[in-house]
Structures are given as C-alpha cells and as structure tokens.
Enzyme design. Structure first.
Site, PDB file in Angstrom:
ATOM      1  N   ASP A  20      34.221  35.599  37.379  1.00  0.00           N
ATOM      2  CA  ASP A  20      35.490  35.936  37.861  1.00  0.00           C
ATOM      3  C   ASP A  20      35.752  37.039  36.622  1.00  0.00           C
ATOM      4  O   ASP A  20      34.981  37.167  35.042  1.00  0.00           O
ATOM      5  CB  ASP A  20      36.543  34.863  36.227  1.00  0.00           C
ATOM      6  N   ASP A  56      45.529  28.850  48.568  1.00  0.00           N
ATOM      7  CA  ASP A  56      45.267  27.831  47.301  1.00  0.00           C
ATOM      8  C   ASP A  56      46.727  27.044  47.283  1.00  0.00           C
ATOM      9  O   ASP A  56      47.914  27.428  47.961  1.00  0.00           O
ATOM     10  CB  ASP A  56      45.794  29.047  45.996  1.00  0.00           C
TER      11      ASP A  56
END
Length: 239
Positions: A8, A129
């Site tokens: 990330d 998500d």
C-alpha cells in the site's frame, strides 16, 4: 490458493492503515524494497494499492508503481482511485496484470462490462468492500446495498474475479470472519480473493478450505504477526 502481500503506497512510501484511515498509517519505507522482499520469500504476486489515488490524487505514485512493476516482472493487481475506463486502461497498458475497481464499479457498473470487453475479464477485478453485509463506498463511508447482490451483478457484467474485503476486521490483526466469505463463495462462480483480518496460518487455511482463490496479507504481515513462508505453506497445502 494464492498469497498476495499488500504493498500500500501513500505519498511514495509503503504504509499500512487501520480501518482505512490515513491518520492511522504506519510507515514502512520503500515500496519497491518491500515488493522485492515478499517476492524473494515466495509470494505468488503483489496486491498494490495506490492510496493517494483512493484519496483523490489519482496519478500520484504512478511512476513509482510502473517502475517496480517492470522490475519485479511478477503478477500484480492494483487498486486505488480507478475512476474511469481511461484510468484502468492506463494501468493495464503500463504492465499491471489486473485492475481492481471498487467505488466506481458501484457508481457506474457498466464500466466493468466495458473493461472486460476491451481487456478480457481475467484482467478486471471488482472490489467488494463490505461492512455488516453492505457494500461500502467512498472511503467506506456510504452503504450501497447487499454485498451478495453486487457480487452477482459484477459477475454477470464480466468481472473475471472479485476482491472481498471485510471492513469490519480490516487492519485489526484479530483474525477473519469466515461466514460472509462462505456465503459469497456460494453465490458466485468467479475466483474470489479475500482481504481483511488475515492474521495467522490458521486464517489462511480456513480460507483455503472454504474455496477462496487467494488471500491478501497486510498489517499482520508487516507487523510480524504472521510470516509469509508459513502463510504460503498453509495456502498451498494439499496441492
């Protein structure tokens, strides 16, 4: 089952967030160095998230990501801030193997069909998500309907795979919630990669036994709570 360490990237640095909050970022340094480390330890590929893109700075980190994608020559899936067909095409043309479209796929579902027709479904992953059974979009702030219904819709539009992230447990290093994963796997036929809460070889084994195609390891991996070789062994047992 495949294992994808997360890389990330926020402001050019490798970070891990807790519950998706940038103010809770732990900084780990050079993303390329981490990418090479995970590959040296046997990772099946890389799960790259352009967090600056997710927070509205779409092209930030682009050169960095392109460079280490070329250097590593490994399977790479990428998400974060993909808001248009053009954004996705830019990454795919730059060498990313699979793009992950989440919020924009809910706002504009036909984008999935367009990308699948142009690049092939195997290069298009719809991101789901979910919190308490609801898809969450716009930085996990707004509910947008049943995660199972969206999964079926994305599959019907041509997404070749799904990324399921359980927002309730993401970044907490407290283990997975297997029930929503098994419910999802029962509803779709495309491969499902799971992210969120994976903190032990036991979690990996549970996902493998449930039929998940892959797992993304993030916070627990960087914090040393789980070692990549152990996760790989659990993922590939019985093969």
């Amino acid at each position: 089952m495949e294992i994808y360490p997360a890389v990330d990237i926020l402001d050019g640095r490798c970070v891990q967030l807790v519950q998706g909050r940038p103010e809770a970022a732990t900084v780990y340094g050079d993303p390329a160095a981490w990418a090479h480390r995970w590959l040296d330890e046997g990772a099946d590929g890389l799960h790259v998230v352009n967090l600056d893109g997710a927070f509205g700075r779409a092209r930030k980190n682009a050169d960095l990501i392109r460079a280490f994608t070329r250097e590593t020559e490994t399977f790479t899936e990428l998400g974060g801030g993909i808001r248009s067909v053009e954004d996705a095409a830019g990454w795919l043309d730059a060498g990313v193997d699979r793009v992950i479209v989440s919020t924009q796929a809910v706002r504009e579902p036909e984008m999935i069909r367009t990308l699948a027709e142009e690049f092939g479904g195997e290069r298009v992953m719809a991101g789901i998500d979910a919190r308490a059974g609801e898809v969450m979009i716009e930085g996990w702030e707004r509910p947008a309907g049943s995660y199972l219904s969206w999964a079926e819709r994305f599959e019907s539009l041509g997404a070749g795979s799904l990324l399921y992230t359980n927002v309730d447990v993401e970044g907490l290093q407290q283990g997975i919630a297997i029930e929503p994963v098994t419910e999802l796997l029962a509803r779709v036929k495309v491969p499902v990669v799971v992210s969120g809460g994976i903190s032990s070889p036991g979690d990996v084994a549970a996902l493998r036994d449930a039929g998940a195609a892959g797992a993304v390891l993030g916070s627990a991996l960087y914090a040393g709570k789980v070692r990549l070789p152990e996760a790989m062994e659990a993922a590939h047992a019985n093969e």
